[in-house]
Design a protein around this motif. Structure first.
Motif, PDB file in Angstrom:
ATOM      1  N   LEU A  22       0.831  -1.211   0.000  1.00 57.70           N
ATOM      2  CA  LEU A  22       0.000   0.000   0.000  1.00 57.70           C
ATOM      3  C   LEU A  22       0.862   1.256   0.000  1.00 57.70           C
ATOM      4  CD1 LEU A  22      -2.636  -1.120   2.653  1.00 57.70           C
ATOM      5  CD2 LEU A  22      -2.849  -1.194   0.164  1.00 57.70           C
ATOM      6  N   ASP A  23       1.951   1.231   0.753  1.00 60.09           N
ATOM      7  CA  ASP A  23       2.854   2.383   0.783  1.00 60.09           C
ATOM      8  C   ASP A  23       3.547   2.598  -0.555  1.00 60.09           C
ATOM      9  OD1 ASP A  23       2.336   3.246   3.330  1.00 60.09           O
ATOM     10  OD2 ASP A  23       3.995   2.157   4.245  1.00 60.09           O
ATOM     11  N   VAL A  24       3.947   1.507  -1.202  1.00 61.30           N
ATOM     12  CA  VAL A  24       4.591   1.614  -2.516  1.00 61.30           C
ATOM     13  C   VAL A  24       3.626   2.252  -3.507  1.00 61.30           C
ATOM     14  CG1 VAL A  24       5.469   0.288  -4.495  1.00 61.30           C
ATOM     15  CG2 VAL A  24       6.240  -0.263  -2.185  1.00 61.30           C
ATOM     16  N   VAL A  25       2.393   1.767  -3.544  1.00 58.97           N
ATOM     17  CA  VAL A  25       1.387   2.319  -4.464  1.00 58.97           C
ATOM     18  C   VAL A  25       1.099   3.775  -4.130  1.00 58.97           C
ATOM     19  CG1 VAL A  25      -1.042   2.175  -5.159  1.00 58.97           C
ATOM     20  CG2 VAL A  25       0.350   0.104  -5.043  1.00 58.97           C
ATOM     21  N   LYS A  26       0.919   4.084  -2.850  1.00 60.62           N
ATOM     22  CA  LYS A  26       0.625   5.461  -2.438  1.00 60.62           C
ATOM     23  C   LYS A  26       1.738   6.414  -2.877  1.00 60.62           C
ATOM     24  CE  LYS A  26       1.819   6.633   1.523  1.00 60.62           C
ATOM     25  NZ  LYS A  26       2.637   7.577   2.199  1.00 60.62           N
ATOM     26  N   THR A  27       2.977   5.996  -2.646  1.00 61.26           N
ATOM     27  CA  THR A  27       4.113   6.840  -3.018  1.00 61.26           C
ATOM     28  C   THR A  27       4.172   7.059  -4.524  1.00 61.26           C
ATOM     29  OG1 THR A  27       5.352   6.060  -1.106  1.00 61.26           O
ATOM     30  CG2 THR A  27       6.625   7.041  -2.908  1.00 61.26           C
ATOM     31  N   ARG A  28       3.954   6.020  -5.288  1.00 60.24           N
ATOM     32  CA  ARG A  28       3.999   6.160  -6.748  1.00 60.24           C
ATOM     33  C   ARG A  28       2.856   7.012  -7.273  1.00 60.24           C
ATOM     34  NH1 ARG A  28       6.770   0.984  -9.484  1.00 60.24           N
ATOM     35  NH2 ARG A  28       8.338   0.648  -7.882  1.00 60.24           N
ATOM     36  N   MET A  29       1.679   6.861  -6.678  1.00 64.97           N
ATOM     37  CA  MET A  29       0.546   7.680  -7.113  1.00 64.97           C
ATOM     38  C   MET A  29       0.795   9.159  -6.795  1.00 64.97           C
ATOM     39  SD  MET A  29      -2.756   5.298  -6.285  1.00 64.97           S
ATOM     40  CE  MET A  29      -3.925   6.184  -7.322  1.00 64.97           C
ATOM     41  N   GLN A  30       1.406   9.423  -5.637  1.00 66.17           N
ATOM     42  CA  GLN A  30       1.681  10.809  -5.252  1.00 66.17           C
ATOM     43  C   GLN A  30       2.796  11.438  -6.084  1.00 66.17           C
ATOM     44  OE1 GLN A  30       2.492  10.280  -1.055  1.00 66.17           O
ATOM     45  NE2 GLN A  30       0.401  10.863  -0.502  1.00 66.17           N
ATOM     46  N   THR A  38      -3.819  13.286 -20.727  1.00 71.92           N
ATOM     47  CA  THR A  38      -3.270  11.928 -20.714  1.00 71.92           C
ATOM     48  C   THR A  38      -3.757  11.193 -19.477  1.00 71.92           C
ATOM     49  OG1 THR A  38      -1.269  12.561 -19.520  1.00 71.92           O
ATOM     50  CG2 THR A  38      -1.161  12.655 -21.926  1.00 71.92           C
ATOM     51  N   GLU A  39      -3.856   9.888 -19.618  1.00 74.14           N
ATOM     52  CA  GLU A  39      -4.262   9.044 -18.487  1.00 74.14           C
ATOM     53  C   GLU A  39      -3.060   8.845 -17.552  1.00 74.14           C
ATOM     54  OE1 GLU A  39      -7.189   7.077 -17.691  1.00 74.14           O
ATOM     55  OE2 GLU A  39      -8.108   8.579 -18.989  1.00 74.14           O
ATOM     56  N   PRO A  40      -3.271   8.979 -16.256  1.00 76.49           N
ATOM     57  CA  PRO A  40      -2.158   8.690 -15.337  1.00 76.49           C
ATOM     58  C   PRO A  40      -1.813   7.205 -15.361  1.00 76.49           C
ATOM     59  CG  PRO A  40      -4.143   9.341 -14.122  1.00 76.49           C
ATOM     60  CD  PRO A  40      -4.468   9.424 -15.575  1.00 76.49           C
ATOM     61  N   LYS A  41      -0.544   6.904 -15.162  1.00 78.07           N
ATOM     62  CA  LYS A  41      -0.101   5.507 -15.166  1.00 78.07           C
ATOM     63  C   LYS A  41      -0.745   4.729 -14.019  1.00 78.07           C
ATOM     64  CE  LYS A  41       4.022   2.627 -15.163  1.00 78.07           C
ATOM     65  NZ  LYS A  41       5.484   2.598 -15.260  1.00 78.07           N
ATOM     66  N   TYR A  42      -0.783   5.342 -12.839  1.00 76.78           N
ATOM     67  CA  TYR A  42      -1.364   4.703 -11.667  1.00 76.78           C
ATOM     68  C   TYR A  42      -2.689   5.385 -11.345  1.00 76.78           C
ATOM     69  CZ  TYR A  42       3.474   3.169 -11.285  1.00 76.78           C
ATOM     70  OH  TYR A  42       4.710   2.643 -11.551  1.00 76.78           O
ATOM     71  N   GLN A  43      -3.783   4.614 -11.406  1.00 80.18           N
ATOM     72  CA  GLN A  43      -5.107   5.206 -11.265  1.00 80.18           C
ATOM     73  C   GLN A  43      -5.840   4.774  -9.999  1.00 80.18           C
ATOM     74  OE1 GLN A  43      -7.290   4.579 -14.900  1.00 80.18           O
ATOM     75  NE2 GLN A  43      -5.493   5.014 -16.142  1.00 80.18           N
ATOM     76  N   SER A  44      -5.632   3.553  -9.555  1.00 86.52           N
ATOM     77  CA  SER A  44      -6.309   3.045  -8.361  1.00 86.52           C
ATOM     78  C   SER A  44      -5.394   2.048  -7.669  1.00 86.52           C
ATOM     79  CB  SER A  44      -7.633   2.368  -8.728  1.00 86.52           C
ATOM     80  OG  SER A  44      -7.385   1.164  -9.436  1.00 86.52           O
ATOM     81  N   LEU A  45      -5.792   1.627  -6.483  1.00 91.24           N
ATOM     82  CA  LEU A  45      -4.969   0.690  -5.729  1.00 91.24           C
ATOM     83  C   LEU A  45      -4.750  -0.614  -6.497  1.00 91.24           C
ATOM     84  CD1 LEU A  45      -3.540  -0.234  -3.141  1.00 91.24           C
ATOM     85  CD2 LEU A  45      -5.759  -0.958  -2.286  1.00 91.24           C
TER      86      LEU A  45
END
Length: 97
Positions: A22-30, A38-45
């Protein structure tokens, strides 16, 4: 007391092991730069977990876990051992009656 030390360290490490993806995903999304149109690379968990696992392998979801465990586990081990030792002494002197 070594059992309390060991169990405290192991239990202290469980939280970060479960929470790290969860922390890895949160950091990458931020940190991602979102450009208009353009569509963001990371959109949801879930979508982010799938992208990371597909592109970098499943273990990439646990990047950075080693320093985190090295920081958290010793403190939790000492805290748990101290709590158990103090509780036993207090019980021995009848402080829980």
């Amino acid at each position: 007391h070594w059992q309390s030390l060991l169990l405290g360290g192991l239990s202290g490490g469980m939280g970060p092991l479960v929470n790290n993806p969860l922390d890895v995903v949160k950091t990458r999304m931020q940190k991602q730069v979102i450009r208009p149109g353009t569509e963001p690379k990371y959109q949801s968990l879930m979508q982010s977990c799938m992208v990371i696992a597909k592109e970098e392998g499943t273990l990439a979801l646990w990047k950075g876990i080693t320093p985190r465990l090295m920081r958290i586990m010793p403190g939790q081990a000492i805290t748990f051992m101290t709590y158990e030792a103090v509780s036993k002494q207090m019980e021995r002197y009848g402080m829980f009656d």
